[in-house]
Design an enzyme around this catalytic site. Sequence first.
Site, PDB file in Angstrom:
ATOM      1  N   GLU A 171      -3.969   5.610  -1.573  1.00  0.00           N
ATOM      2  CA  GLU A 171      -4.333   6.401  -0.388  1.00  0.00           C
ATOM      3  C   GLU A 171      -5.546   5.870   0.367  1.00  0.00           C
ATOM      4  OE1 GLU A 171      -4.573  10.564  -1.188  1.00  0.00           O
ATOM      5  OE2 GLU A 171      -2.547  10.673  -1.982  1.00  0.00           O
ATOM      6  N   GLU A 381       3.018  10.351  -6.346  1.00  0.00           N
ATOM      7  CA  GLU A 381       2.355  11.646  -6.558  1.00  0.00           C
ATOM      8  C   GLU A 381       3.129  12.723  -5.828  1.00  0.00           C
ATOM      9  OE1 GLU A 381      -1.812  12.076  -5.511  1.00  0.00           O
ATOM     10  OE2 GLU A 381      -2.316  10.189  -6.495  1.00  0.00           O
TER      11      GLU A 381
END
Length: 475
Positions: A171, A381
Site C-alpha cells: 500500500e 488483504e
Amino acid sequence: SEAATTPSAVTFPKSFLWGSATAAYQVEGGHAAGGRAPSIWDTFSKTPGKTHGGDTGDVACDHYHRFREDVALMKRLGLNVYRFSVSWSRVMPDGVTVNPEGLRFYSDLVDELLNAGIIPWLTQYHWDLPQVLEDAGGWANRETAYAFENYAVVLHEALGDRVRQWTTLNEPWCAAFLGYANGHHAPGRTEPSFALAAAHHLLLGHGLAVHRLRERDPELELGLTLNFTDYRPADPASAGDVDAARRLDGSFNRFFAEPIFHGTYPADALEDQAGLWPDDLIHAGDMELISTPIDVLGVNFYTGELLTGADPGEASAAAASARTEGGPNPNVGSEHVSSVRRGLPQTAMGWEVYPQALRDLLVRLHTDYTAEAGVALYVTENGAAYDDVVEADGSVQDTQRLDYIRRHLRALHEAMEAGADVRGYFVWSLLDNFEWAFGYAKRFGIVRVDYQTLERTPKASAHWFAGVARTGVVD
Ligand code: PNW
C-alpha cells in the site's frame, strides 16, 4: 460431499491459496530485542496524541517471541500461506549495516513455516521505515529508493533460497499520502509535495528492487500490493459527482496501477495535482524501472465509496473521514470531494460493507491491467474490525466478521467466473493487532489476542475459515 453443500455454495479451484496476513510492526513487539533500532512507527506512536490511547507496538502480539505458537496455530487452521512483513530496522538497524540476529528471526520464521507446510509470502515494506532513513529525508529523499534496493538484496541473500513469493511494497498510497500529506500515519508530515515525492520514490524503490531481484533470480515470483477503493459518483447524473469519483480513482487507484503496468502517471491526476509536484522529481529512466514486469498484483480491499463533489461547503478531508479521522486532505489535488453513505452496515472502522465492489474491482484490474501483462491477482488483504464480545465460555462468536469474509469470498468467486485470474485470498488479519493510529482499539483478527496474557483464541470466523481452506467451499 454433494449433500453437505447448499445449492448456492461456491467451490474454488484446488490450487487456490488460503492464507492470513500480518505486518511486522503490528504484531511482532520485541521492539528493542536482537539489535532492532526504531522505525518511524516507533517514533510516531511514542509522540503524544498520534495514536489511540498512546498505544505503541513495543509488545504488540509478541509474535517475535511467540512465532512458533502462531505458526502451529496456522497449521491447525489448515492455512496454505502466510503473508508477513519484515521489519527493516530489525535487519538493518542503521539503514546500512546488516544485523545477523535480525535476519535470523526471519530465517527461523521461514523454516518454521516450511516445516508446517505453509508457504512464506514475504513483504519487504509495510510502512516501518528505519528512523535513521527518515532523519535523512525519508521517502521524500530519492536515496531511500536505493537503500530499499540494497535491503532487497540483503533479504534475498539470506532468505531467497526458501522464500519464493516476494512483495516489495504494501500500500504505497498509505505510506506516501497518509504519512506525508495527511499525517495520520508515520512520519506524520503534512506536505503535499513531500507526499508526491514519497509516492514516486516508493515506486522507484519497487522498480529498482524488482529489476535487481529478477537479475539475481529469474524464477522468483515478484510483485507489490496496492490498496484499491471502488469509487463511484453518488449521483451518476451529476457532473460534479462524476468528477469527484474520477479524481479519487485517479489519485488513489490509477496513480499506482498506471505507472506499474503502463509506465506513466495518469494524465488527469497529474493535471489535478499541477503545481504540487516538486521540480525534477522524475529522472530519465525512472518510469521504465517502475514498470519492470512483475508476476503478481496483490490487492487489498476493504470497501467501496460513493463520492460527491457537489458541496464544497463540506470539509475536503471528509473524503477520507472514515479512514483517516480528519487532518489535511490525503487526496492531494482533490479538494471538495466528500463521501456519501450508502446506508449500508458499517464495520467498527466506519467502512461500509459492499462486497459487490470487490467483484467489480477484480474484473476491472484484470481487464485494464493484469490480463494483458500476464500477471496473477491475489487478494492479499480483506477483512473487518468489529467490537468482539467474549462469551462466558471464552469463545468469540464473531458472526459479523464471518459474514463479511463469506460475502467477499462469494464476490471474489464471481470475479473469477467473469474471467479474473485470482489465485488466492489472505484474510486480514490472523491476529488482533496494533491497528496503526487506532492502536489496539480496533480488532481485525480471526484469532483473538488477550493483551493482558497474550493468549490466542481462534474466533468463530477462524473455525469457519479453516473449513473453507480445507474444502475450498464457501457456503
Ligand atoms: C491496511 N485507507 O491499512 C493495511 O495494509 C493494514 O496494515 C491495516 O491493518 C489494514 O488495512 C486495516 O486497516 C489501510 O485509509 C489503512 O484507505 C488505511 C486505508 C486503507 C488501508
